[in-house]
Design a protein around this motif. Structure first.
Motif, PDB file in Angstrom:
ATOM      1  N   CYS A  79       0.793  -1.194   0.033  1.00 10.19           N
ATOM      2  CA  CYS A  79      -0.108  -0.139  -0.111  1.00 10.19           C
ATOM      3  C   CYS A  79       1.022   1.278  -0.046  1.00 10.19           C
TER       4      CYS A  79
ATOM      5  N   CYS B 288       0.939   3.213   3.382  1.00 10.55           N
ATOM      6  CA  CYS B 288       1.305   2.718   4.793  1.00 10.55           C
ATOM      7  C   CYS B 288       2.758   2.484   4.853  1.00 10.55           C
TER       8      CYS B 288
ATOM      9  N   SER C 219       4.211   0.134   6.269  1.00  9.39           N
ATOM     10  CA  SER C 219       4.693  -1.180   6.170  1.00  9.39           C
ATOM     11  C   SER C 219       4.927  -1.429   4.622  1.00  9.39           C
TER      12      SER C 219
END
Length: 99
Positions: A74, A77, A79
């Motif tokens: 994403c 994000c 992460s």
């Protein structure tokens, strides 16, 4: 005429919904929660007045992130961008027991 009918329907439906929300709020409300809210509210306005941060009260919610590893990419994000400053992996169960 149609607007009046729609507003009457919304008023009746909304009032039942509001009564349910108020009842739920009163069931979960305690003096401790009211005091905590008061401290947070006051610290916000004191911070605004003094133009420096003043923190009183406890957080309303605490969130745990059990893992920093994710297969999705994403774009918004951390992460997904792989931009963590902490190591990637799973949280230990001891962390949840302490909280």
């Amino acid at each position: 005429m149609r607007d009046k009918a729609v507003s009457l329907v919304c008023t009746k439906g909304c009032s039942v919904l509001h009564i349910r929300k108020i009842r739920l709020l009163l069931q979960t409300l305690s003096m401790r929660k009211v005091w905590n809210f008061t401290l947070i509210w006051l610290s916000f306005y004191v911070s605004k007045w003094l133009k420096k941060p003043v923190h009183r009260g406890n957080p309303i919610k605490v969130g745990f992130e059990p893992t920093t590893s994710c297969n999705l990419r994403c774009p918004e994000c951390p992460s997904g961008l792989r931009s963590f400053t902490r190591p990637i992996g799973m949280a230990q169960m001891d962390l949840f027991r302490k909280a």
